[in-house]
Design an enzyme around this catalytic site. Structure first.
Site, mmCIF file in Angstrom:
data_model
loop_
_atom_site.group_PDB
_atom_site.id
_atom_site.type_symbol
_atom_site.label_atom_id
_atom_site.label_comp_id
_atom_site.label_asym_id
_atom_site.label_seq_id
_atom_site.Cartn_x
_atom_site.Cartn_y
_atom_site.Cartn_z
ATOM 1 N N LEU A 96 0.821 -1.209 0.000
ATOM 2 C CA LEU A 96 0.000 0.000 0.000
ATOM 3 C C LEU A 96 0.856 1.261 0.000
ATOM 4 O O LEU A 96 0.508 2.257 -0.644
ATOM 5 C CB LEU A 96 -0.938 -0.011 1.207
ATOM 6 C CG LEU A 96 -2.058 -1.054 1.134
ATOM 7 C CD1 LEU A 96 -2.771 -1.153 2.465
ATOM 8 C CD2 LEU A 96 -3.045 -0.712 0.020
ATOM 9 N N LYS A 97 1.981 1.225 0.692
ATOM 10 C CA LYS A 97 2.849 2.398 0.737
ATOM 11 C C LYS A 97 3.427 2.734 -0.634
ATOM 12 O O LYS A 97 3.394 3.894 -1.063
ATOM 13 C CB LYS A 97 3.980 2.158 1.739
ATOM 14 C CG LYS A 97 5.100 3.176 1.710
ATOM 15 C CD LYS A 97 4.633 4.587 2.020
ATOM 16 C CE LYS A 97 5.830 5.542 2.098
ATOM 17 N NZ LYS A 97 5.419 6.932 2.278
#
Length: 320
Positions: free
Chosen positions: A169-170
């Site tokens: 997600l980052k």
């Protein structure tokens, strides 16, 4: 809980500062001892090696510039893994490769310790005030143990699933931010070329469907001319490259991320690897023989929101 922090750079130093400011017993380490001195002056302890740091504390946080740097800190002869025992916890807060953090996590868990990946998002100015957002990947039991620390470091804390999920997600969010940065560079140069006032242009974007977090932060630094976003072109290439590599592994035929990588590789070649990422606009400024500048914008970002105790963010459909 005694906390150890390895990596006191642009982001790590600000996160470690939040821990010290909020009364945690903190031990620090960085290859550059001068970066640690201000923490030592305020009461933090020093460790001569990652292994020694891990032996001294309950929770170890790493925040390093690359997967290779983290692997060295973890696996060297005096590495962090060799100081871990049952009950300790490792949090990887770097932006890294999800497969690599799972590999290192397995080494950590073989010692009886717990492992999580907990990258942050929201900019250095919010890391400095404890108001940044945190993605946290790992077991629910580990998450609940470290939530008090994470809610000191950040305002919004999202449990993303198993270890590695937060790293995916980052890099996805960094890819999106970089895409909008490139689009904003084009938009600002076009409006300048069209003779529009750039302060007015900034507000038009801000109050419209074209707005974004990146516009409200980085566009101000572009228009000021400092471009000092505390993030460099080589790190953009690393992060977007991680996203692009993941897509390739999954067989997703992306079109935009390869273009973004090409733009930043060109920017790095022209301006240097350590040039601020916001200065990607210089490519178009030079091509059009103009400067995208306007009065009234800050040279650096400051988070004026008061520091607040953070809390878990619960996604729709998940029980609190």
């Amino acid at each position: 809980m005694k906390v150890g922090f390895i990596g006191l750079g642009n982001v790590g130093g600000k996160l470690a500062g939040s821990l010290l400011r909020n009364g945690y017993d903190l031990t620090v380490r960085d290859l550059d001892h001068e970066l640690a001195q201000s923490f030592l002056d305020k009461g933090a302890h020093w460790a001569d090696s990652p292994k020694e740091l891990a032996e001294k504390v309950d929770l170890i946080i790493t925040c390093l510039p690359s997967p290779a740097a983290c692997a060295k800190v973890m696996e060297a002869a005096d590495g962090l893994v060799h100081g871990l025992t049952t009950g300790k916890i490792w949090l990887e807060m770097s932006t890294t490769d999800d497969a690599e953090v799972r590999r290192l996590g397995a080494l950590v868990e073989a010692t009886g310790a717990l492992a999580m990946d907990c990258p942050v998002s929201g900019g250095c100015h919010r890391a400095a005030t404890g108001n940044i957002s945190i993605f946290a990947g790992g077991s629910r039991a580990a998450f609940e143990r470290v939530l008090p620390v994470l809610s000191t470091l950040g305002r919004r804390v999202l449990h993303t699933g198993d270890i590695g999920s937060a790293s995916v997600l980052k890099v996805m969010t960094n890819y999106l931010a970089t895409t909008h940065l490139c689009a904003l560079a084009e938009a600002l140069v076009v409006c300048k070329k069209a003779g529009l006032d750039l302060g007015t242009t900034y507000e038009a974007i801000r109050i419209s469907s074209g707005n974004s977090f990146v516009h409200e932060t980085e566009s101000q630094l572009i228009l000021n001319g400092s471009r000092d976003v505390n993030f460099t072109m080589d790190l953009v290439i690393k992060d977007v490259g991680l996203f692009d590599s993941l897509a390739n592994q999954l067989g997703v035929p992306l079109e935009i991320s390869p273009l973004i990588l090409d733009i930043f590789k060109d920017g790095q070649q022209r301006f240097g690897a350590r040039e601020w990422s916001s200065n990607i606009v210089k490519r178009l400024e030079q091509a059009c023989d103009l400067q995208v500048l306007a009065p009234g914008f800050p040279a650096e970002l400051v988070d004026y929101e008061p520091e607040e105790q953070g809390a878990e963010v619960v996604p729709p459909g998940r029980s609190a």
